[in-house]
Design a protein around this motif. Sequence first.
Motif, mmCIF file in Angstrom:
data_model
loop_
_atom_site.group_PDB
_atom_site.id
_atom_site.type_symbol
_atom_site.label_atom_id
_atom_site.label_comp_id
_atom_site.label_asym_id
_atom_site.label_seq_id
_atom_site.Cartn_x
_atom_site.Cartn_y
_atom_site.Cartn_z
ATOM 1 N N ASP A 134 47.490 33.062 31.104
ATOM 2 C CA ASP A 134 46.782 32.920 30.207
ATOM 3 C C ASP A 134 47.494 32.760 28.893
ATOM 4 O O ASP A 134 47.962 33.937 28.370
ATOM 5 C CB ASP A 134 45.283 33.497 29.852
ATOM 6 C CG ASP A 134 44.094 32.741 29.231
ATOM 7 O OD1 ASP A 134 44.533 31.906 28.685
ATOM 8 O OD2 ASP A 134 43.078 33.426 29.128
ATOM 9 N N GLU A 135 47.903 31.712 28.359
ATOM 10 C CA GLU A 135 48.874 31.667 27.200
ATOM 11 C C GLU A 135 49.931 32.459 27.243
ATOM 12 O O GLU A 135 50.420 33.226 26.392
ATOM 13 C CB GLU A 135 48.038 31.751 26.013
ATOM 14 C CG GLU A 135 46.603 31.541 25.882
ATOM 15 C CD GLU A 135 46.402 30.211 24.750
ATOM 16 O OE1 GLU A 135 47.186 30.201 23.744
ATOM 17 O OE2 GLU A 135 45.275 29.766 24.598
ATOM 18 N N GLN B 284 45.225 36.876 28.300
ATOM 19 C CA GLN B 284 45.560 36.296 26.969
ATOM 20 C C GLN B 284 45.896 37.480 26.080
ATOM 21 O O GLN B 284 46.931 37.556 25.152
ATOM 22 C CB GLN B 284 44.291 35.474 26.425
ATOM 23 C CG GLN B 284 44.647 34.847 25.251
ATOM 24 C CD GLN B 284 43.663 34.028 24.722
ATOM 25 O OE1 GLN B 284 42.531 33.746 25.373
ATOM 26 N NE2 GLN B 284 43.768 33.343 23.487
ATOM 27 N N THR C 42 40.370 30.321 29.146
ATOM 28 C CA THR C 42 40.095 31.654 29.279
ATOM 29 C C THR C 42 39.022 31.905 30.371
ATOM 30 O O THR C 42 39.025 32.652 31.463
ATOM 31 C CB THR C 42 40.114 32.507 28.388
ATOM 32 O OG1 THR C 42 41.395 32.092 27.529
ATOM 33 C CG2 THR C 42 40.078 33.710 28.481
HETATM 34 MG MG LIG Z 1 42.004 31.584 25.775
#
Ligand SMILES: [Mg+2]
Lengths: 244, 381
Positions: free
Chosen positions: A159-160, A83, A45
């Motif tokens: 992010d994810e 995220q 991140t």
């Molecule tokens: Mg992360």
Amino acid sequence: MQTFAVEVKGLTKKFGSFTALDNLNLNIALGTVYGLLGPNGAGKTTAIKILCGLLRPNGGEGYVLGKKVPNRSILPEIGYMPQETALYLDLTVHGNMALYGDLFGLSRSRIAERESELLDFVALQKWKDSLVSNLSGGMKHRVSLACSMIHEPKLLFLDEPTVGVDPELRAAFWEYFDLLKKKGVTIVLTTHYMDEAQHCDRIALLRQGQLLAEGTPGDVIKSAGATNLEEAFLALAKREDGRS
Amino acid sequence: MNIHRALAITRRIFRGLRRDRRTVALMFLAPIVAMCVFGLAFSGDVEDVKVVVVNLDAGFTHPELNVPVSFSQAIVSNFDKEVLKVDPVADVEEGVRLVREGSAYAVIIFPERFSESLYMKSQNPSYSGDTTIQVREDRSNVNVANAITKSVSDAILKTAQDVGQDLPMKVDAEDAIYGKGAKFMDFFVPGIMAFVVFMLTTLLTLISFVGERTSGNLERLQSTPLRESELVVGYAIAFSIIGMLQTVVLLVIGVAAFDIMIVGNIVLAFAVIALLAIVSLSLGILLSSLAKREAQAIQFFPLIVLPTFLLAGIFWPVEAIPGWLRPLSYAIPPSYAVDATRSVMLRGWGIGEIWIDIVALCGFAGAFLIVAILSLKRGRR
Ligand SMILES: [Mg+2]
Ligand SMILES: Nc1ncnc2c1ncn2[C@@H]1O[C@H](COP(=O)(O)OP(=O)(O)O)[C@@H](O)[C@H]1O
């Protein structure tokens, strides 16, 4: 000619005395799907935030679309999916998408077109006028992804993106990422699901802010003498610990 | 600075409010409740105070007119009936007992032969009879006690006038230069207007920005072409509009329910309130950078409200604040807004007279805005 969407040279980020990113070097080619892999706390991140101009590195430099970050001029070209869900719960799905459409200077009609395309893709067309607070976690996640793509960015930082998304939709996501890639979009994504990384053109394995390995998923597995990425990560981590 | 992006932020705030009934209710009901509750409670007019009168004076027969005369009764009948609720009691002990047990706030005692002595004194100033009206008050409540004393003095003056024994001098405060016939509410509404807008704008932006930060929305916004200044300006537009709407509501109720006085240019008052809203929202944004969670943010709140409440001249003028505290009054922005709106509404002053307040508010707004924008940029470390 610019060949890399992202170039990272010796990137270092410290939070106080804690080193979250330690001398990271990466090159991400245009039009590829690139995976940043690693367990929680690896610094994925942090790396993405630096590349999006949200954090300043303490050392080294990052270039995004040929410009040294942070740089406002790249912002219209990139899409960022944080995220966290990062949506306005008191707005409808449409309200959230229209906000980002407005911020990227899209016309009313263009916003409507893009919204319709993206909601088809994330299968949320009939939730368009629902309040985001009434959606499930997975649905919010899909809205969040759609919001980050409203302006057709050349470069996507996700992010994810697949956390908490059911397997069927996850497969659809990967298909869509392939489609975007064919259109020339570069996608940089993070995940801590090792198996997913098979879909990436290249991956970087991160651990405690350091790069363990980089290459195509096959190369990384081979270089670690393993049969899958999970094993490869464990083997490389052990090797790294033995060295220090 | 791209105004379209700023307006996109403004639009999203209003879109969110459309779905958020609770916040909207807070925005518009809280000011009304605050105005009515404080307005009625602090209205400053003490009313219906129970007092008892012990009248030992039996009156006398006027030697020239040959009619029975009682000055004590005349005075009692001249008491302001709104302020004092008078009950007669037979003797001093009984009256004192009623005050002691809390049934009355004062016992007012007319001495024996009061009327006769008064008459004799008017004929012959060296006459030695007792003409003192004793007012024995329960001064545990100073406001009430002062109202009683004043009421008795007023009644004496009025009675003297009635019988042609006017004092050779008098005070006439009827022909006021500003605020002729003003009531407490007229003084109070401009103050509560500024207070409510200051308090709610600070609170709502504080909560709202803590939300922007903790939800990740702020970071997502910062990854778009939106500039921090555009974000803050978007908020400023939204909250100045909300502040002005709150002002409209308060003024409508003020006029309809409390018949308040508005002699000046009301548009100017709106402009002042909008400026105050901008100061307040910048303050809210600044405080949000100090708070990690909403709950922490709420803890700051008394720190903002209390000094404003006490020092901004809302309930009592800055002149009534001890000298050593007064610099603080000048250091808090709502003081200027209270002063300016009051001057506009009651004195009918224009920009030419309130420019100092406007300059002060613009100064606060500019400085706070810049610091707020910097505090947002600082997030990108
Ligand atoms: Mg992360
Ligand atoms: N703002 C911050 N202040 C202090 N530490 C931080 C901050 N952001 C991240 N970290 C720390 O840096 C490390 C890497 O975080 P992160 O990049 O979020 O990891 P990942 O995304 O790979 O899970 C973690 O140990 C995290 O606790």
